[in-house]
Scaffold this active site. Structure first.
Site, mmCIF file in Angstrom:
data_model
loop_
_atom_site.group_PDB
_atom_site.id
_atom_site.type_symbol
_atom_site.label_atom_id
_atom_site.label_comp_id
_atom_site.label_asym_id
_atom_site.label_seq_id
_atom_site.Cartn_x
_atom_site.Cartn_y
_atom_site.Cartn_z
ATOM 1 N N CYS A 1 0.837 -1.202 0.000
ATOM 2 C CA CYS A 1 0.000 0.000 0.000
ATOM 3 C C CYS A 1 0.873 1.254 0.000
ATOM 4 O O CYS A 1 1.608 1.509 0.949
ATOM 5 C CB CYS A 1 -0.919 -0.013 1.216
ATOM 6 S SG CYS A 1 -1.826 1.526 1.495
ATOM 7 N N CYS B 1 0.104 3.652 2.891
ATOM 8 C CA CYS B 1 0.628 3.150 4.164
ATOM 9 C C CYS B 1 2.117 3.450 4.277
ATOM 10 O O CYS B 1 2.608 3.861 5.338
ATOM 11 C CB CYS B 1 0.396 1.649 4.279
ATOM 12 S SG CYS B 1 -1.329 1.132 4.154
#
Length: 254
Positions: free
Chosen positions: A125, A128
């Site tokens: 991600c 993230c």
């Protein structure tokens, strides 16, 4: 993740491209021609949406045993090599990686009245990854809070039981109140995270046992085989006993 045939190659290309983007990561179902419909259980992929940018007290000692020298599993993500394990860099003493559903349940109960921030993330991600350095800074500036990291790729079944549908995602827990708030956040909206830390991180004294996960969530985890049935126990007496034992251990450490 375990993928089959061409899906594996497509997932690899998608995740690598996604890691360069900034934004939310959302678990979705990929449907490819010749692989049937959504109802046939096509493996999950991650899709980064475009349009979002990206101790001094006894409590941190509670987490130091959780951090220790424990390393994250080497197969955290099929497309992330050793040199790219950004989620392991810069971890503070009050940060810990959760490796199983029972560990999450027990850690929340052992936290007592300490504020616990649970971050759900994926190595693939991009949002993230961009947010990670900010999280470590916040952990350093909030030494009385416990920051737990949950890898969606490793613990997807548990995350599904907890209704985690977007990444990165955060849950805040505090003592007898249990979960006090939850939200998704990126670097562009990190003020939400800072405001929550300020609001729920106020020092206070409470002897009430920590609530942890809701009983309904524990039952879902048990029904999915993520925790043993009756673990730890949904009864208040057992919650009190586990918290009292944890507090006693902390006093012995001092």
């Amino acid at each position: 993740m375990r993928l089959i045939g061409v899906c594996k190659d497509l997932w690899f290309q998608t995740s690598m491209a996604a890691s360069l983007k900034i934004g939310f990561c959302v678990p979705v179902i990929y449907e490819a021609a010749g692989f049937g419909s959504r109802s046939r259980g096509i493996p999950k992929l991650y899709f980064c949406s475009v349009g979002s940018s990206s101790s001094r007290t006894g409590h941190p000692q509670l987490t130091s045993e959780l951090v220790g020298d424990r390393s994250i599993s080497s197969h955290a993500s099929g497309c992330v090599g050793r040199a790219m394990r950004w989620w392991k860099s810069g971890l503070r003493p009050n940060m810990a990686e959760i490796n199983s559903a029972p560990e999450l349940v027990s850690t929340l109960l052992r936290a007592g009245d300490c504020l616990v921030v649970v971050e759900f993330y994926s190595p693939s991600c991009g949002g993230c990854r961009t947010l990670h350095p900010k999280i470590t800074q916040l952990a350093e500036s909030n030494p009385n809070a416990i920051f737990l990291k949950v890898n969606y790729d490793e613990l997807g079944a548990m995350c599904d039981c907890l209704n985690v549908r977007v990444l990165p995602f955060f849950r805040f827990y505090r003592g007898a109140e249990g979960q006090v708030c939850s939200f998704s956040c990126t670097t562009a909206t990190i003020k939400k995270l800072k405001d929550a830390l300020t609001k729920y991180g106020i020092q206070r004294c409470s002897n009430c046992p920590a609530k942890g996960l809701e009983d309904a969530e524990l039952m879902r985890l048990a029904s999915c085989g993520e925790i043993p049935v009756g673990f730890p126990s949904t009864g208040k007496e057992n919650r009190s006993r586990e918290t009292a034992t944890s507090q006693s251990n902390l006093r012995d450490d001092h």
